[in-house]
Design an enzyme around this catalytic site. Structure first.
Site, PDB file in Angstrom:
ATOM      1  N   ILE A  18       1.651  -2.532  -7.881  1.00 44.52           N
ATOM      2  CA  ILE A  18       1.127  -3.870  -8.165  1.00 44.52           C
ATOM      3  C   ILE A  18       1.445  -4.299  -9.601  1.00 44.52           C
ATOM      4  O   ILE A  18       0.958  -3.695 -10.569  1.00 44.52           O
ATOM      5  CB  ILE A  18      -0.410  -3.930  -7.911  1.00 44.52           C
ATOM      6  CG1 ILE A  18      -0.726  -3.427  -6.487  1.00 44.52           C
ATOM      7  CG2 ILE A  18      -0.941  -5.351  -8.136  1.00 44.52           C
ATOM      8  CD1 ILE A  18       0.020  -4.123  -5.359  1.00 44.52           C
ATOM      9  N   THR A  19       2.254  -5.339  -9.706  1.00 45.32           N
ATOM     10  CA  THR A  19       2.623  -5.862 -11.024  1.00 45.32           C
ATOM     11  C   THR A  19       1.389  -6.488 -11.667  1.00 45.32           C
ATOM     12  O   THR A  19       0.684  -7.279 -11.026  1.00 45.32           O
ATOM     13  CB  THR A  19       3.760  -6.904 -10.875  1.00 45.32           C
ATOM     14  OG1 THR A  19       4.840  -6.294 -10.175  1.00 45.32           O
ATOM     15  CG2 THR A  19       4.225  -7.404 -12.229  1.00 45.32           C
ATOM     16  N   HIS A  42      32.230  -4.079 -20.481  1.00 45.67           N
ATOM     17  CA  HIS A  42      31.795  -3.633 -21.806  1.00 45.67           C
ATOM     18  C   HIS A  42      32.258  -2.207 -22.122  1.00 45.67           C
ATOM     19  O   HIS A  42      32.101  -1.741 -23.257  1.00 45.67           O
ATOM     20  CB  HIS A  42      30.261  -3.663 -21.923  1.00 45.67           C
ATOM     21  CG  HIS A  42      29.702  -4.994 -22.322  1.00 45.67           C
ATOM     22  ND1 HIS A  42      29.524  -6.022 -21.441  1.00 45.67           N
ATOM     23  CD2 HIS A  42      29.274  -5.464 -23.527  1.00 45.67           C
ATOM     24  CE1 HIS A  42      28.993  -7.063 -22.071  1.00 45.67           C
ATOM     25  NE2 HIS A  42      28.840  -6.751 -23.328  1.00 45.67           N
ATOM     26  N   GLN A  69      30.998  -2.564 -16.720  1.00 47.24           N
ATOM     27  CA  GLN A  69      32.381  -2.084 -16.673  1.00 47.24           C
ATOM     28  C   GLN A  69      33.234  -2.772 -17.746  1.00 47.24           C
ATOM     29  O   GLN A  69      34.013  -2.128 -18.446  1.00 47.24           O
ATOM     30  CB  GLN A  69      32.951  -2.351 -15.266  1.00 47.24           C
ATOM     31  CG  GLN A  69      34.230  -1.604 -14.974  1.00 47.24           C
ATOM     32  CD  GLN A  69      34.023  -0.084 -14.989  1.00 47.24           C
ATOM     33  OE1 GLN A  69      32.926   0.413 -14.771  1.00 47.24           O
ATOM     34  NE2 GLN A  69      35.087   0.647 -15.267  1.00 47.24           N
ATOM     35  N   GLU A  77       0.849  -1.194   0.000  1.00 46.25           N
ATOM     36  CA  GLU A  77       0.000   0.000   0.000  1.00 46.25           C
ATOM     37  C   GLU A  77       0.887   1.247   0.000  1.00 46.25           C
ATOM     38  O   GLU A  77       2.061   1.170   0.363  1.00 46.25           O
ATOM     39  CB  GLU A  77      -0.893  -0.014   1.251  1.00 46.25           C
ATOM     40  CG  GLU A  77      -1.712  -1.293   1.316  1.00 46.25           C
ATOM     41  CD  GLU A  77      -2.872  -1.230   2.294  1.00 46.25           C
ATOM     42  OE1 GLU A  77      -2.922  -0.291   3.118  1.00 46.25           O
ATOM     43  OE2 GLU A  77      -3.726  -2.124   2.208  1.00 46.25           O
ATOM     44  N   PRO A  78       0.306   2.384  -0.378  1.00 49.62           N
ATOM     45  CA  PRO A  78       1.124   3.598  -0.395  1.00 49.62           C
ATOM     46  C   PRO A  78       1.772   3.885   0.960  1.00 49.62           C
ATOM     47  O   PRO A  78       2.875   4.430   1.025  1.00 49.62           O
ATOM     48  CB  PRO A  78       0.115   4.698  -0.763  1.00 49.62           C
ATOM     49  CG  PRO A  78      -0.951   3.981  -1.531  1.00 49.62           C
ATOM     50  CD  PRO A  78      -1.049   2.612  -0.920  1.00 49.62           C
ATOM     51  N   GLU A  84       7.467 -16.941  -4.003  1.00 48.74           N
ATOM     52  CA  GLU A  84       7.799 -15.701  -4.715  1.00 48.74           C
ATOM     53  C   GLU A  84       9.306 -15.419  -4.609  1.00 48.74           C
ATOM     54  O   GLU A  84       9.967 -15.122  -5.601  1.00 48.74           O
ATOM     55  CB  GLU A  84       7.019 -14.514  -4.126  1.00 48.74           C
ATOM     56  CG  GLU A  84       7.410 -13.191  -4.781  1.00 48.74           C
ATOM     57  CD  GLU A  84       6.648 -11.977  -4.260  1.00 48.74           C
ATOM     58  OE1 GLU A  84       5.830 -12.131  -3.322  1.00 48.74           O
ATOM     59  OE2 GLU A  84       6.873 -10.876  -4.792  1.00 48.74           O
TER      60      GLU A  84
HETATM   61  C1  LIG Z   1       8.383  -2.692  -9.738  1.00 48.43           C
HETATM   62  C2  LIG Z   1       7.734  -3.176  -8.487  1.00 48.43           C
HETATM   63  C3  LIG Z   1       6.824  -4.211  -8.540  1.00 48.43           C
HETATM   64  C4  LIG Z   1       6.177  -4.629  -7.383  1.00 48.43           C
HETATM   65  N1  LIG Z   1       5.195  -5.592  -7.460  1.00 48.43           N
HETATM   66  C5  LIG Z   1       4.414  -5.830  -6.363  1.00 48.43           C
HETATM   67  C6  LIG Z   1       3.259  -6.662  -6.460  1.00 48.43           C
HETATM   68  O1  LIG Z   1       2.957  -7.232  -7.507  1.00 48.43           O
HETATM   69  N2  LIG Z   1       2.480  -6.809  -5.359  1.00 48.43           N
HETATM   70  C7  LIG Z   1       2.767  -6.201  -4.169  1.00 48.43           C
HETATM   71  O2  LIG Z   1       2.017  -6.369  -3.218  1.00 48.43           O
HETATM   72  N3  LIG Z   1       3.868  -5.419  -4.041  1.00 48.43           N
HETATM   73  C8  LIG Z   1       4.691  -5.219  -5.120  1.00 48.43           C
HETATM   74  N4  LIG Z   1       5.797  -4.408  -4.998  1.00 48.43           N
HETATM   75  C9  LIG Z   1       6.082  -3.788  -3.716  1.00 48.43           C
HETATM   76  C10 LIG Z   1       7.328  -4.288  -3.008  1.00 48.43           C
HETATM   77  O3  LIG Z   1       7.109  -5.574  -2.496  1.00 48.43           O
HETATM   78  C11 LIG Z   1       7.668  -3.243  -1.950  1.00 48.43           C
HETATM   79  O4  LIG Z   1       8.180  -2.113  -2.630  1.00 48.43           O
HETATM   80  C12 LIG Z   1       8.647  -3.731  -0.921  1.00 48.43           C
HETATM   81  O5  LIG Z   1       8.088  -4.735  -0.132  1.00 48.43           O
HETATM   82  C13 LIG Z   1       9.118  -2.599   0.001  1.00 48.43           C
HETATM   83  O6  LIG Z   1       8.046  -1.862   0.509  1.00 48.43           O
HETATM   84  P1  LIG Z   1       8.059  -0.249   0.377  1.00 48.43           P
HETATM   85  O7  LIG Z   1       8.395   0.067  -1.026  1.00 48.43           O
HETATM   86  O8  LIG Z   1       6.810   0.271   0.929  1.00 48.43           O
HETATM   87  O9  LIG Z   1       9.281   0.203   1.259  1.00 48.43           O
HETATM   88  P2  LIG Z   1       9.251   0.517   2.836  1.00 48.43           P
HETATM   89  O10 LIG Z   1       8.586  -0.598   3.548  1.00 48.43           O
HETATM   90  O11 LIG Z   1       8.727   1.878   3.039  1.00 48.43           O
HETATM   91  O12 LIG Z   1      10.805   0.509   3.166  1.00 48.43           O
HETATM   92  C14 LIG Z   1      11.661   1.601   2.871  1.00 48.43           C
HETATM   93  C15 LIG Z   1      13.061   1.267   3.377  1.00 48.43           C
HETATM   94  O13 LIG Z   1      13.028   1.033   4.793  1.00 48.43           O
HETATM   95  C16 LIG Z   1      13.588  -0.229   5.076  1.00 48.43           C
HETATM   96  N5  LIG Z   1      12.928  -0.870   6.201  1.00 48.43           N
HETATM   97  C17 LIG Z   1      11.603  -1.073   6.398  1.00 48.43           C
HETATM   98  N6  LIG Z   1      11.388  -1.751   7.513  1.00 48.43           N
HETATM   99  C18 LIG Z   1      12.619  -2.001   8.057  1.00 48.43           C
HETATM  100  C19 LIG Z   1      13.075  -2.698   9.214  1.00 48.43           C
HETATM  101  N7  LIG Z   1      12.223  -3.286  10.065  1.00 48.43           N
HETATM  102  N8  LIG Z   1      14.395  -2.749   9.451  1.00 48.43           N
HETATM  103  C20 LIG Z   1      15.269  -2.165   8.598  1.00 48.43           C
HETATM  104  N9  LIG Z   1      14.900  -1.505   7.478  1.00 48.43           N
HETATM  105  C21 LIG Z   1      13.598  -1.434   7.225  1.00 48.43           C
HETATM  106  C22 LIG Z   1      13.366  -1.037   3.806  1.00 48.43           C
HETATM  107  O14 LIG Z   1      14.238  -2.156   3.748  1.00 48.43           O
HETATM  108  C23 LIG Z   1      13.628  -0.003   2.742  1.00 48.43           C
HETATM  109  O15 LIG Z   1      15.005   0.129   2.562  1.00 48.43           O
HETATM  110  C24 LIG Z   1       6.493  -4.031  -6.134  1.00 48.43           C
HETATM  111  C25 LIG Z   1       7.459  -3.012  -6.080  1.00 48.43           C
HETATM  112  C26 LIG Z   1       8.053  -2.568  -7.242  1.00 48.43           C
HETATM  113  C27 LIG Z   1       9.040  -1.424  -7.133  1.00 48.43           C
END
Ligand SMILES: Cc1cc2nc3c(=O)[nH]c(=O)nc-3n(C[C@H](O)[C@H](O)[C@H](O)COP(=O)(O)OP(=O)(O)OC[C@H]3O[C@@H](n4cnc5c(N)ncnc54)[C@H](O)[C@@H]3O)c2cc1C
Length: 392
Positions: free
Chosen positions: A170-171, A351, A349, A140-141, A255
């Site tokens: 969401i892919t 290449h 690198q 979620e956002p 996954e």
């Molecule tokens: C191209 C793409 C495709 C995706 N496809 C899907 C999909 O099909 N379905 C789906 O549900 N999701 C999907 N995702 C989401 C993906 O699983 C999340 O982006 C990922 O789980 C991280 O969540 P976030 O982006 O909210 O980062 P956040 O949870 O906000 O994390 C931000 C940073 O904080 C760090 N952090 C968070 N908690 C901790 C902790 N406890 N200790 C240390 N560090 C921490 C993280 O490691 C990261 O570096 C996709 C993402 C992308 C970019």
């Protein structure tokens, strides 16, 4: 021990049998012929066509692990592992693997594992044919790593639920016909208050709010979705109410394994292409591969790839044996995703300037690989899982 033709002199590695290697050969041939040549165009167009799902369905690649009576191939997770590795090895890693995989490897398995017979007939049977496309909506956002704190609320009402909330990243989110969605079914939510509902794109109040632009994986669509008073009937509940957290955790293992397999296949391809380039490209009167510094890069890369492969196959063996493979899968995911970034970096690198050009495909591999340490659970989350397993 049988020696296989694939990749030179590599021996047959358990859990793969000769039958799996034969499948690898036909999967590689299909991907090289029907997917790889279109990839640049699909990247430009920001998406591969829906017909690729039906084509893969027709050839049986979407139903490898599902029983024949549902239209599957009656194989197992090892057959599926071959497919995921072959996609990446034969040049369709990144967006295409992600799109196909989001459907067959992360959206359909929970329906298969936790769904009723009626739900399997509704989504698995057409899903295997590629006639309906699925996506998994957890993130979620407001956050992805802290899964238990998700906010999308499915308020229980007579005969079902009313869903309000949103999902992002969401892919297949833009094109999906059905979305296997994590929601909270109590106001408090949390580990004991999460359930899974299958939302369908034609439900009133279900809206694709954005098609997101990304650094890589351009041939996959990545959507942001909004739900406003979406009425979801009780028959779309997957598994038991408030037991969704277990489902999320169970799903993550496969996954993450598919991501590790993709990284292994992708690294192997980049390695082979870069090796061929280093043998051909000359500087100062010799091929660049004959400079010791470059030769050593290849030696190190070969060790990294084999280490990733060994960890991944060990995790796969444990997973298909039905044991608790959380530690092995987590290690494989953590190691392979970062390794893939490092290998692509070295490949660029080696290449030189050509590595930075679109033409050679290495820069795409590099951009695509960067998602690995983030998607499906970040590196930091993997380390947290491993740390907790050590009692820390
Ligand atoms: C191209 C793409 C495709 C995706 N496809 C899907 C999909 O099909 N379905 C789906 O549900 N999701 C999907 N995702 C989401 C993906 O699983 C999340 O982006 C990922 O789980 C991280 O969540 P976030 O982006 O909210 O980062 P956040 O949870 O906000 O994390 C931000 C940073 O904080 C760090 N952090 C968070 N908690 C901790 C902790 N406890 N200790 C240390 N560090 C921490 C993280 O490691 C990261 O570096 C996709 C993402 C992308 C970019």
């Amino acid at each position: 021990m049988t020696v296989i033709k694939d990749k030179g002199e590599r021996a047959l590695l358990p859990p793969f049998t000769q039958e799996h290697e034969d499948l690898r050969e036909s999967a590689n041939a299909f991907v090289s012929k029907e997917i790889a040549p279109n990839l640049d165009r699909w990247e430009e167009e920001r998406g591969f066509p829906d017909e690729l799902f039906t084509r893969c369905g027709e050839l049986g690649f979407l139903g490898l692990k599902f029983p024949e009576e549902y239209g599957g191939q009656g194989g197992d997770y090892v057959h599926n592992a071959v497919w995921m590795e072959a996609l990446a090895y034969s040049g369709a890693g990144g967006g295409v693997s992600a799109g196909l995989g989001a459907h067959s490897e992360i959206a359909m398995p929970p329906i298969w594992k936790f769904g009723t017979e009626e739900q399997k007939q509704r989504w698995i049977v057409p899903g295997i044919k590629g006639e309906l496309i699925g996506a998994l909506g957890i993130t979620e956002p407001s956050g992805g790593s802290d899964v238990a704190s998700l906010r999308t609320y499915a308020r229980p009402v007579d005969g079902g639920y009313v869903v309000n909330g949103s999902k992002t990243f969401i892919t297949n989110g833009v094109r999906a016909d059905f979305l296997v969605t994590a929601v909270k079914t109590s106001e408090e939510g949390g580990h004991q208050g999460i359930s899974f509902l299958v939302l369908e794109k034609d439900m009133p109040g279900y809206e694709v709010t954005s098609k997101l632009e990304k650094m890589g994986w351009h041939s996959s669509d990545t959507g942001e979705l909004g739900f406003t008073d979406v009425e979801v009937p009780a028959e779309n509940l997957l598994g038991a109410e408030n037991e969704g957290f277990k489902l999320i955790m169970a799903n993550f293992q496969w996954e993450r394994l598919t991501m590790a397999l993709g990284a292994v296949g992708g690294m192997q391809r980049v390695f082979e292409e870069t090796l061929a380039y280093a043998k051909e490209r000359e500087a100062f009167g010799r091929s660049i591969g004959r400079f010791q510094v470059i030769r050593h890069k290849f030696a190190e890369m070969s060790v990294t790839i084999e280490a990733a492969r060994s960890l991944t196959y060990a995790a796969l063996r444990k997973f298909v044996d039905g044991g608790d493979a959380i530690r092995e899968v987590t290690q494989a995911k953590l190691f392979s995703q970062r390794a893939a970034c490092d290998i692509c970096d070295e490949a660029i690198q080696i290449h030189g300037g050509y590595g930075y050009m679109r033409e050679y495909g290495i820069e795409r591999a590099y951009r695509d690989a960067r998602l690995g340490p983030i998607g499906g659970g970040t590196d930091e989350v993997m380390k947290e899982i491993l740390g907790k397993q050590l009692g820390l």
